[in-house]
Scaffold this active site. Structure first.
Site, PDB file in Angstrom:
ATOM      1  N   GLU A  50      -9.978 -16.904 -67.479  1.00 45.74           N
ATOM      2  CA  GLU A  50     -10.967 -17.593 -68.605  1.00 45.74           C
ATOM      3  C   GLU A  50     -12.519 -18.588 -68.618  1.00 45.74           C
ATOM      4  O   GLU A  50     -12.544 -19.047 -67.278  1.00 45.74           O
ATOM      5  CB  GLU A  50      -9.570 -18.603 -69.702  1.00 45.74           C
ATOM      6  N   GLU A 155     -33.474 -30.848 -74.756  1.00 45.57           N
ATOM      7  CA  GLU A 155     -34.481 -30.635 -74.044  1.00 45.57           C
ATOM      8  C   GLU A 155     -34.979 -29.342 -73.583  1.00 45.57           C
ATOM      9  O   GLU A 155     -36.148 -28.329 -73.414  1.00 45.57           O
ATOM     10  CB  GLU A 155     -34.790 -32.071 -72.425  1.00 45.57           C
ATOM     11  N   GLU A 157     -33.742 -26.877 -75.004  1.00 50.12           N
ATOM     12  CA  GLU A 157     -34.039 -25.604 -76.337  1.00 50.12           C
ATOM     13  C   GLU A 157     -35.701 -25.390 -76.734  1.00 50.12           C
ATOM     14  O   GLU A 157     -36.090 -26.584 -77.009  1.00 50.12           O
ATOM     15  CB  GLU A 157     -33.169 -26.333 -77.473  1.00 50.12           C
TER      16      GLU A 157
END
Length: 199
Positions: A50, A155, A157
């Site tokens: 997963e 910060e 992005e």
């Protein structure tokens, strides 16, 4: 698509395009994998991994903002593992632990674009990648959005928002600019909804 809008979009893409790839270093971070064994109803045991995103399922929201002038807001951001290394799509983001999808949609829309809406309509809910994740995404149509603040980006992005007509957004799918399944699905669901409601 209007020529000036296409030129604006291309300038944003150029700004975020990858020009150098650095050697990757394995370390604990945002993505992890957990391995499980499952006993099936037929008596067989299978092993699956997963994908864990930021210590949660990775469930997310996707938002199609429609302004009071009936334009849509798209986002352009680095997507370094794609062929183009830049993605064009809809505002989106992860649902925080304990947060309802609609609240995540309101928060993510404002963080990524500075736009807000009091009129969100759920369009669809779907699994992101059910083969390796329990992430369950929800898409919304946000009507009557208005610009109320600056972006509130993390910060790491980097996001430009881009305003165009709804038909131009659909055209960007056909032109190959919008390639993300989440954005395409949301646009198609919105197209059906708006046709039914004569919006």
């Amino acid at each position: 698509m209007r020529k000036e809008k296409l030129e604006e979009l291309k300038s944003y893409i150029e700004e975020f395009k990858t020009i150098k790839t650095f050697e990757s270093v394995e370390q604990p971070g945002f993505l992890k994998a957990r391995q499980y064994k499952f006993l099936l109803g037929n008596g067989e045991i299978i092993t699956r991994e997963e994908m864990i995103k930021n210590n949660s399922s990775g469930s997310a929201v996707i938002i199609l903002p429609v302004t009071k002038d009936n334009n849509t807001i798209l986002v352009i951001e680095p997507r370094v593992f794609t062929k183009e290394t830049v993605g064009v799509g809809l505002p989106a983001g992860y649902i925080e632990i304990g947060e309802e999808p609609i609240m995540a949609a309101i928060r993510e829309l404002e963080e990524e674009t500075g736009y807000t809406s009091d009129n969100l309509i759920e369009l669809a809910s779907f699994y992101q990648d059910e083969g390796c994740s329990r992430a369950f995404n929800t898409s919304f149509l946000a009507l009557d959005t208005t610009k109320n603040s600056l972006q509130k980006l993390d910060e790491s992005e980097f996001i430009h928002y881009f305003e165009c007509t709804f038909d131009e957004a659909l055209e960007l799918v056909d032109l190959g600019y919008i390639k993300g399944a989440n954005s395409i699905l949301t646009l198609e669901k919105a197209k059906t909804y708006m046709k039914e409601k004569n919006l």
